[in-house]
Design a protein around this motif. Sequence first.
Motif, PDB file in Angstrom:
ATOM      1  N   ALA A 140       0.821  -1.213   0.000  1.00  0.00           N
ATOM      2  CA  ALA A 140       0.000   0.000   0.000  1.00  0.00           C
ATOM      3  C   ALA A 140       0.855   1.263   0.000  1.00  0.00           C
ATOM      4  O   ALA A 140       0.411   2.316  -0.491  1.00  0.00           O
ATOM      5  N   LEU A 141       2.068   1.183   0.518  1.00  0.00           N
ATOM      6  CA  LEU A 141       2.955   2.343   0.565  1.00  0.00           C
ATOM      7  C   LEU A 141       3.683   2.601  -0.751  1.00  0.00           C
ATOM      8  O   LEU A 141       4.278   3.665  -0.931  1.00  0.00           O
ATOM      9  N   ASN A 142       3.630   1.631  -1.666  1.00  0.00           N
ATOM     10  CA  ASN A 142       4.390   1.730  -2.910  1.00  0.00           C
ATOM     11  C   ASN A 142       3.568   2.474  -3.973  1.00  0.00           C
ATOM     12  O   ASN A 142       2.935   1.875  -4.834  1.00  0.00           O
ATOM     13  N   ILE A 143       3.589   3.782  -3.890  1.00  0.00           N
ATOM     14  CA  ILE A 143       2.782   4.618  -4.777  1.00  0.00           C
ATOM     15  C   ILE A 143       3.212   4.451  -6.226  1.00  0.00           C
ATOM     16  O   ILE A 143       2.369   4.430  -7.142  1.00  0.00           O
ATOM     17  N   GLN A 144       4.522   4.326  -6.482  1.00  0.00           N
ATOM     18  CA  GLN A 144       5.013   4.156  -7.848  1.00  0.00           C
ATOM     19  C   GLN A 144       4.456   2.896  -8.482  1.00  0.00           C
ATOM     20  O   GLN A 144       4.025   2.907  -9.638  1.00  0.00           O
ATOM     21  N   ALA A 145       4.495   1.792  -7.758  1.00  0.00           N
ATOM     22  CA  ALA A 145       4.002   0.532  -8.305  1.00  0.00           C
ATOM     23  C   ALA A 145       2.500   0.596  -8.548  1.00  0.00           C
ATOM     24  O   ALA A 145       2.003   0.091  -9.556  1.00  0.00           O
ATOM     25  N   ARG A 146       1.778   1.218  -7.665  1.00  0.00           N
ATOM     26  CA  ARG A 146       0.329   1.345  -7.850  1.00  0.00           C
ATOM     27  C   ARG A 146       0.024   2.176  -9.096  1.00  0.00           C
ATOM     28  O   ARG A 146      -0.871   1.835  -9.874  1.00  0.00           O
ATOM     29  N   HIS A 147       0.790   3.249  -9.282  1.00  0.00           N
ATOM     30  CA  HIS A 147       0.630   4.068 -10.478  1.00  0.00           C
ATOM     31  C   HIS A 147       0.949   3.256 -11.737  1.00  0.00           C
ATOM     32  O   HIS A 147       0.234   3.331 -12.743  1.00  0.00           O
ATOM     33  N   GLY A 148       2.028   2.458 -11.675  1.00  0.00           N
ATOM     34  CA  GLY A 148       2.404   1.634 -12.813  1.00  0.00           C
ATOM     35  C   GLY A 148       1.335   0.623 -13.176  1.00  0.00           C
ATOM     36  O   GLY A 148       1.063   0.381 -14.360  1.00  0.00           O
ATOM     37  N   PHE A 176      -4.560  -5.152  -3.954  1.00  0.00           N
ATOM     38  CA  PHE A 176      -4.756  -6.079  -5.061  1.00  0.00           C
ATOM     39  C   PHE A 176      -5.298  -5.353  -6.286  1.00  0.00           C
ATOM     40  O   PHE A 176      -6.167  -4.474  -6.182  1.00  0.00           O
ATOM     41  N   PHE A 177      -4.777  -5.737  -7.445  1.00  0.00           N
ATOM     42  CA  PHE A 177      -5.229  -5.284  -8.756  1.00  0.00           C
ATOM     43  C   PHE A 177      -5.526  -6.514  -9.600  1.00  0.00           C
ATOM     44  O   PHE A 177      -4.989  -7.601  -9.343  1.00  0.00           O
ATOM     45  N   SER A 178      -6.329  -6.340 -10.651  1.00  0.00           N
ATOM     46  CA  SER A 178      -6.569  -7.467 -11.549  1.00  0.00           C
ATOM     47  C   SER A 178      -6.929  -6.990 -12.943  1.00  0.00           C
ATOM     48  O   SER A 178      -7.336  -5.844 -13.166  1.00  0.00           O
ATOM     49  N   PRO A 195       1.386   5.785 -26.667  1.00  0.00           N
ATOM     50  CA  PRO A 195       2.807   6.115 -26.682  1.00  0.00           C
ATOM     51  C   PRO A 195       3.440   5.515 -25.441  1.00  0.00           C
ATOM     52  O   PRO A 195       2.746   5.039 -24.541  1.00  0.00           O
ATOM     53  N   LYS A 196       4.759   5.554 -25.388  1.00  0.00           N
ATOM     54  CA  LYS A 196       5.462   4.969 -24.236  1.00  0.00           C
ATOM     55  C   LYS A 196       4.996   5.642 -22.959  1.00  0.00           C
ATOM     56  O   LYS A 196       5.012   6.842 -22.814  1.00  0.00           O
ATOM     57  N   VAL A 197       4.558   4.821 -22.002  1.00  0.00           N
ATOM     58  CA  VAL A 197       4.072   5.308 -20.715  1.00  0.00           C
ATOM     59  C   VAL A 197       5.129   5.071 -19.664  1.00  0.00           C
ATOM     60  O   VAL A 197       5.666   3.962 -19.548  1.00  0.00           O
ATOM     61  N   LEU A 198       5.449   6.074 -18.914  1.00  0.00           N
ATOM     62  CA  LEU A 198       6.407   5.889 -17.827  1.00  0.00           C
ATOM     63  C   LEU A 198       5.725   5.124 -16.704  1.00  0.00           C
ATOM     64  O   LEU A 198       4.644   5.505 -16.253  1.00  0.00           O
ATOM     65  N   SER A 199       6.344   4.069 -16.264  1.00  0.00           N
ATOM     66  CA  SER A 199       5.744   3.268 -15.210  1.00  0.00           C
ATOM     67  C   SER A 199       6.845   2.624 -14.400  1.00  0.00           C
ATOM     68  O   SER A 199       7.987   2.528 -14.820  1.00  0.00           O
ATOM     69  N   ALA A 200       6.471   2.150 -13.230  1.00  0.00           N
ATOM     70  CA  ALA A 200       7.455   1.552 -12.323  1.00  0.00           C
ATOM     71  C   ALA A 200       7.065   0.132 -12.016  1.00  0.00           C
ATOM     72  O   ALA A 200       5.896  -0.225 -12.064  1.00  0.00           O
ATOM     73  N   PRO A 201       8.033  -0.740 -11.681  1.00  0.00           N
ATOM     74  CA  PRO A 201       7.705  -2.104 -11.318  1.00  0.00           C
ATOM     75  C   PRO A 201       6.987  -2.177  -9.991  1.00  0.00           C
ATOM     76  O   PRO A 201       7.081  -1.256  -9.202  1.00  0.00           O
TER      77      PRO A 201
END
Length: 201
Positions: A140-148, A176-178, A195-201
Amino acid sequence: MGWAQQAMTALENDHVVLRPLRPDDRESLRAIAMDPHIWRYFITLIETDADFDAFFDAAIADQEAGRRVVYHITDRSTGRAAGSMSFCNIAEADGRLEIGWSWLGADFRGQGINRWAKFLMLRQAFEELGAERVEFKTDALNIQARHGLRNIGATEEGTLRSFNPMPGGRRRDAVFFSVLRPEWPKLREELLSQPKVLSAP
């Protein structure tokens, strides 16, 4: 042939190559795995060579036992090892599996590699394995991963509180995501047309 055996194949496009992990991948992944940023929200903490060796050995053992399909990711533009992702929590009888154990080296974050790797794995899950549901979970604290995960079109479903212990003693709330089978055709076209989307693991 079960899903774990079926998924032991290379996946590739113009951006990335994913292939099942091999013992000789140890050093190419070690070279990018000693970045503490990678493991900040991971259930495993890698601080030393011994930590990495135990992590790598567990991945090989899980794959050999059919518990996971662990992919080595190569960035096609450089030919370099970029990181790893896995099919895990494989529940073939229920028509679902998880894409997880996802990490990328510092040079490969925010370059679209996360998106393309997950695209290839989603395509494999729905079009080759016949999955009905592909799920993801993150801290829940991993905002980058949630955004990705939102960037690749996954639906955020909710939070399971105090889901598991983390290194250092904190208990993680897991979000959880699905993606579901009926959603995949539209999502596939959206991902291919973006187009290429910036995202994080």
